[in-house]
Design a protein around this motif. Sequence first.
Motif, mmCIF file in Angstrom:
data_model
loop_
_atom_site.group_PDB
_atom_site.id
_atom_site.type_symbol
_atom_site.label_atom_id
_atom_site.label_comp_id
_atom_site.label_asym_id
_atom_site.label_seq_id
_atom_site.Cartn_x
_atom_site.Cartn_y
_atom_site.Cartn_z
ATOM 1 N N ARG A 1 7.453 4.052 0.934
ATOM 2 C CA ARG A 1 8.884 6.055 0.257
ATOM 3 C C ARG A 1 8.035 7.052 -0.571
ATOM 4 N N ASP A 2 8.586 7.560 -0.513
ATOM 5 C CA ASP A 2 8.558 8.735 -1.363
ATOM 6 C C ASP A 2 9.562 8.896 -2.496
ATOM 7 N N ILE A 3 8.622 7.918 -3.661
ATOM 8 C CA ILE A 3 9.509 8.151 -4.757
ATOM 9 C C ILE A 3 9.268 9.587 -5.808
ATOM 10 N N GLY A 4 9.384 10.758 -4.651
ATOM 11 C CA GLY A 4 9.255 12.003 -6.113
ATOM 12 C C GLY A 4 10.494 12.709 -5.155
ATOM 13 N N ARG A 5 11.377 12.613 -4.014
ATOM 14 C CA ARG A 5 11.947 12.925 -3.787
ATOM 15 C C ARG A 5 12.595 12.267 -4.196
ATOM 16 N N ALA A 6 14.936 13.300 -4.430
ATOM 17 C CA ALA A 6 15.552 13.201 -5.292
ATOM 18 C C ALA A 6 16.332 12.014 -4.560
ATOM 19 N N VAL B 1 12.879 -0.512 -12.086
ATOM 20 C CA VAL B 1 11.553 -0.264 -12.531
ATOM 21 C C VAL B 1 11.315 -1.085 -11.410
ATOM 22 N N GLU B 2 11.589 -2.240 -11.040
ATOM 23 C CA GLU B 2 11.112 -2.800 -9.806
ATOM 24 C C GLU B 2 11.899 -2.114 -8.539
ATOM 25 N N GLY B 3 12.786 -1.126 -8.981
ATOM 26 C CA GLY B 3 12.960 -0.704 -6.729
ATOM 27 C C GLY B 3 12.130 0.030 -6.808
ATOM 28 N N VAL B 4 12.008 1.130 -7.754
ATOM 29 C CA VAL B 4 10.588 2.424 -7.982
ATOM 30 C C VAL B 4 9.385 1.357 -7.011
ATOM 31 N N LEU B 5 8.541 0.900 -8.259
ATOM 32 C CA LEU B 5 6.994 -0.082 -7.557
ATOM 33 C C LEU B 5 7.372 -0.367 -5.772
ATOM 34 N N ARG B 6 8.870 -1.510 -5.676
ATOM 35 C CA ARG B 6 8.749 -1.765 -4.818
ATOM 36 C C ARG B 6 9.294 -0.540 -3.566
ATOM 37 N N ALA B 7 9.623 0.345 -3.750
ATOM 38 C CA ALA B 7 9.433 0.984 -2.957
ATOM 39 C C ALA B 7 8.337 2.678 -2.586
ATOM 40 N N HIS B 8 7.727 2.290 -3.497
ATOM 41 C CA HIS B 8 6.212 3.256 -3.478
ATOM 42 C C HIS B 8 5.122 2.196 -2.930
ATOM 43 N N PHE B 9 5.237 0.747 -3.233
ATOM 44 C CA PHE B 9 4.215 0.226 -2.730
ATOM 45 C C PHE B 9 4.712 -0.794 -1.799
ATOM 46 N N VAL B 10 5.421 -1.263 -1.498
ATOM 47 C CA VAL B 10 6.273 -1.966 -0.498
ATOM 48 C C VAL B 10 6.858 -1.435 0.626
ATOM 49 N N GLU B 11 7.601 -0.495 0.522
ATOM 50 C CA GLU B 11 7.974 0.264 1.359
ATOM 51 C C GLU B 11 7.614 1.386 2.002
ATOM 52 N N GLY C 1 0.735 -1.123 -0.178
ATOM 53 C CA GLY C 1 0.441 -0.217 -0.162
ATOM 54 C C GLY C 1 0.823 1.161 -0.089
ATOM 55 N N ALA C 2 0.584 2.066 -0.460
ATOM 56 C CA ALA C 2 1.410 3.897 -0.753
ATOM 57 C C ALA C 2 1.332 4.154 0.529
ATOM 58 N N ALA C 3 1.914 5.027 0.518
ATOM 59 C CA ALA C 3 1.652 6.160 1.549
ATOM 60 C C ALA C 3 1.661 7.618 0.915
ATOM 61 N N TRP C 4 1.472 7.788 0.041
ATOM 62 C CA TRP C 4 2.231 8.981 -0.683
ATOM 63 C C TRP C 4 1.355 8.972 -2.259
ATOM 64 N N ARG C 5 0.415 10.905 -2.781
ATOM 65 C CA ARG C 5 0.561 11.041 -3.968
ATOM 66 C C ARG C 5 1.390 11.747 -3.828
ATOM 67 N N VAL C 6 2.121 11.079 -5.239
ATOM 68 C CA VAL C 6 3.467 12.177 -5.115
ATOM 69 C C VAL C 6 3.487 12.405 -7.596
ATOM 70 N N SER C 7 3.990 13.054 -7.877
ATOM 71 C CA SER C 7 3.916 12.931 -8.567
ATOM 72 C C SER C 7 5.439 12.042 -9.584
ATOM 73 N N SER C 8 5.392 11.204 -10.242
ATOM 74 C CA SER C 8 5.816 9.730 -10.691
ATOM 75 C C SER C 8 7.019 10.440 -12.478
ATOM 76 N N HIS C 9 6.923 12.007 -12.224
ATOM 77 C CA HIS C 9 7.686 11.992 -13.716
ATOM 78 C C HIS C 9 9.375 12.240 -13.178
ATOM 79 N N ASP C 10 9.396 12.232 -11.844
ATOM 80 C CA ASP C 10 11.527 11.974 -11.709
ATOM 81 C C ASP C 10 11.344 10.670 -11.821
ATOM 82 N N ALA C 11 10.528 10.052 -11.842
ATOM 83 C CA ALA C 11 10.808 8.044 -11.611
ATOM 84 C C ALA C 11 10.899 8.252 -13.332
#
Length: 329
Positions: A139-144, A127-137, A97-107
């Motif tokens: 995390r905020d994938i909008g942060r640099a 791709v796997e790392g981004v998806l896992r960070a967003h949905f499992v971990e 479950g994602a915890a954040w609503r954030v733009s995916s542009h930089d990802a």
Amino acid sequence: MRHIEVWADVVCAWAYIGKRRLAAALEEWEGEPVEVVWRPFRIDPMAPARAEPLEEVLRDPVVDAALRGCAPGMSVADNRVRVSEIAAAEGIGPRWGAAWRVSSHDAHRLIALAYERGGAVLQDAVVEGVLRAHFVERRDIGRAQTLQEIASAAGFAEGGRLLGGGGAEGYVRENLLRGRAIGVATSPTLVIGGEALAGAHAPGVIARFVARAVAEPQRALPAEVERLRLAEALLDKGDPLGCLTLLDPLMAEHPKERSVRMLAARAHFHSAQLSRARGGLEALVAESPDDPYVRLLLGRTLERQGAGEEAAPHLRIAAAMNPEYGKAH
């Protein structure tokens, strides 16, 4: 080698589920070699660059109503449970479950850079790392910093530096337009040549789609022709500014090509850039005074500029050469 393009948004749960199902489908693949390439798609173009807690967003009645449309007959909470159970069955989790609503542009930029620098294998890891960070971990994938850590863990240490330098900015923006031009409207959508499969289908369905699409002969067009067709498709879909964006390289490289200039004039007309439309159309009329459509469009442009007397001769000539234009006017 044939490409399987995966048009998907990394903040879409079905993209992660679809990734697992595509991998399962390709485990048994024995046909022509294929390569999976991820392309950008945005399910939430208005998502902020600075992350917002998703739980707060979901309490917005407007958001709630929009999400209910994704799963008619189910509450948003029930649908999230359903998706989490499907994800668990695909081996994604255990927490989901994602915890954040954030733009995916930089990802998307990072994912594009990974393919550019390391090909499909590196891109898949990112791709796997981004998806896992967003949905499992969660995390905020909008942060640099988050994206840098994901890139490094995937073996792409230079990813953060390239992102900071604006890498793949133009690529992502152009490919969002390209996806729209070819009709991508769902995340994920698999595209092979001219064939598409929308949704995160079961592995068997995906395998049959891949076999059928790969069996079709490749119809590779010259890059300039493909770009022109995509630009025209955007105009037909009501996006004249997107059309002009795709046309820019052609206007620079082939400034005298009539088909390019004509499409640009149409896009300028439909985006209310009437002075630019007029200039382009007047030049086209001077070159081909017997083209009724150019006459018609120039006449309508002049009318919209308030130059009715100047417009009238062009409209009369257009109607005389093609009576249908007289009826339309």
